[in-house]
Scaffold this active site. Structure first.
Site, PDB file in Angstrom:
ATOM      1  N   ASP A 159       0.978  -1.368   0.200  1.00 34.96           N
ATOM      2  CA  ASP A 159       0.118   0.202  -0.330  1.00 34.96           C
ATOM      3  C   ASP A 159       0.903   1.082  -0.182  1.00 34.96           C
ATOM      4  O   ASP A 159       1.637   1.012  -0.812  1.00 34.96           O
ATOM      5  CB  ASP A 159      -0.705  -0.156   1.744  1.00 34.96           C
ATOM      6  N   TYR A 178      -1.545  11.125   3.143  1.00 36.96           N
ATOM      7  CA  TYR A 178      -2.090  11.742   2.208  1.00 36.96           C
ATOM      8  C   TYR A 178      -2.377  12.938   1.648  1.00 36.96           C
ATOM      9  O   TYR A 178      -2.078  13.430   0.027  1.00 36.96           O
ATOM     10  CB  TYR A 178      -3.659  11.280   1.801  1.00 36.96           C
ATOM     11  N   HIS A 183      -7.388  -6.516  -0.874  1.00 36.54           N
ATOM     12  CA  HIS A 183      -6.077  -5.975  -0.144  1.00 36.54           C
ATOM     13  C   HIS A 183      -4.683  -5.842   0.387  1.00 36.54           C
ATOM     14  O   HIS A 183      -3.982  -5.604   0.189  1.00 36.54           O
ATOM     15  CB  HIS A 183      -6.250  -4.360   0.008  1.00 36.54           C
TER      16      HIS A 183
END
Length: 258
Positions: A74, A179, A236
Site C-alpha cells: 500500500d 495522503y 488488498h
C-alpha cells in the site's frame, strides 16, 4: 528484510512474514512516521515521501547494513518506490504488494474511470478531522473489514483487538498526513518517473476494492525486471488473506539468481 506497512496498519501487519522469514533473514518491520508508536510531527511537510525515503535510508545504515530486501504494501509501497529510485544501492530486491508505481497510479486515475472511482477515499482524507471523527464514532469496526482480510476471516478477534488498541491510543489524524502531503504538495511521483533497474516482484490480490488489478501490469513500464504474482482469492491485504501463498511467492523470488 525490511518491511514497510501501508494504511491503516502498523508493524503488526507483517506478523505472518516475520514469523516465516526470520528463520533465514534478519527481519525488521517498522512503524512509518505518523503510525503506531513512531514519531508524529505536526507539520504536513514532514510526511512528504521525499522525507520518508530519507528516513528509510538512514534506518538501513543505522542497522549497520549497506542494503536490504525491501518489502512493502500500500502506501509503504509508494515509499519503497521512492527509496529504490533515489537510493538504488540500498535495495537488493524489491517486493511490492498491492501498491502501484506512483506514476502508473496517476496514469490510471487519469485514464481509467474505475480507478478514479475507487480513489474516492483520498479526497475524504483531505477533510480536516472528519475521517478521525467518523472512525471513532463507528468504534473502529471498519478495521475488521480493512485489516481483517477480504472476507473478514483471515484475522482473529485477538488480532483485531491489537489494531483497535493501537488506533484508539493514537487516532488516525497523523497517518492521514501521508495522503495530505502527497496530494496537497503534488509530490506523489516526484523523481520516480524513471525505471527502477532492480529485480522486483509484484504480488497482487485481485479482489482489491481500492486498486484495479490492471495496475499490476502497468508497473512494468517502470520495473523492467519485474515478475507478477496474482492471487485471485486475496484482496488488498494479500499478506494477510493468503499469507502462506504470499510467503511461498516471496521465497521463490528470493531463491532466484539474477
Amino acid at each position: 528484510m525490511l518491511f514497510l506497512h501501508g494504511f491503516p496498519d502498523f508493524w503488526f501487519a507483517w506478523r505472518h512474514q516475520i514469523k516465516e522469514f526470520s528463520r533465514r533473514y534478519r527481519t525488521v518491520a517498522i512503524d512509518l512516521k505518523g503510525f503506531g508508536d513512531s514519531d508524529k510531527p505536526t507539520e504536513i511537510t514532514a510526511y512528504l515521501t521525499s522525507k520518508i525515503r530519507e528516513d528509510i535510508s538512514n534506518l538501513v545504515r543505522a542497522l549497520n547494513y549497506k542494503s536490504c530486501i525491501l518489502v512493502a504494501h500500500d502506501f509503504g509501497g509508494t515509499v519503497a518506490y521512492h527509496v529504490a529510485t533515489k537510493f538504488p544501492e540500498l535495495v537488493d530486491k524489491l517486493i511490492i504488494l498491492n501498491s502501484p508505481h506512483p506514476a502508473a497510479f496517476l496514469e490510471a486515475v487519469k485514464t481509467r474511470k474505475s480507478q478514479k472511482a475507487k480513489s474516492w477515499y483520498m479526497v475524504l482524507f483531505q477533510v480536516h478531522y472528519l475521517p478521525d471523527i467518523l472512525l471513532r464514532v463507528f468504534d473502529y469496526e471498519f478495521l475488521r473489514c480493512m485489516c481483517g482480510g477480504r472476507l473478514g476471516s483471515a484475522v482473529t478477534d485477538d488480532e483485531i483487538q491489537a489494531y483497535r488498541y493501537m488506533y484508539s491510543k493514537h487516532g488516525f489524524s497523523k497517518q492521514l498526513n501521508l495522503y495530505k502531503a502527497a496530494l496537497s504538495y503534488r509530490k506523489f511521483c516526484d523523481t520516480v518517473s524513471t525505471e527502477i533497474d532492480i529485480p522486483s516482484l509484484i504480488i497482487w490480490g485481485a479482489g482489491d476494492s481500492f486498486l484495479d488489478t490492471e495496475l499490476a501490469e502497468m508497473n512494468r513500464k517502470y520495473l523492467p525486471k519485474m515478475k507478477i504474482k496474482i492471487l485471485d482469492e486475496a484482496g488488498h491485504w494479500p499478506h494477510i488473506d493468503k499469507a502462506d501463498e504470499v510467503n511461498t511467492a516471496i521465497q521463490d523470488f528470493l531463491d532466484e539468481n539474477y
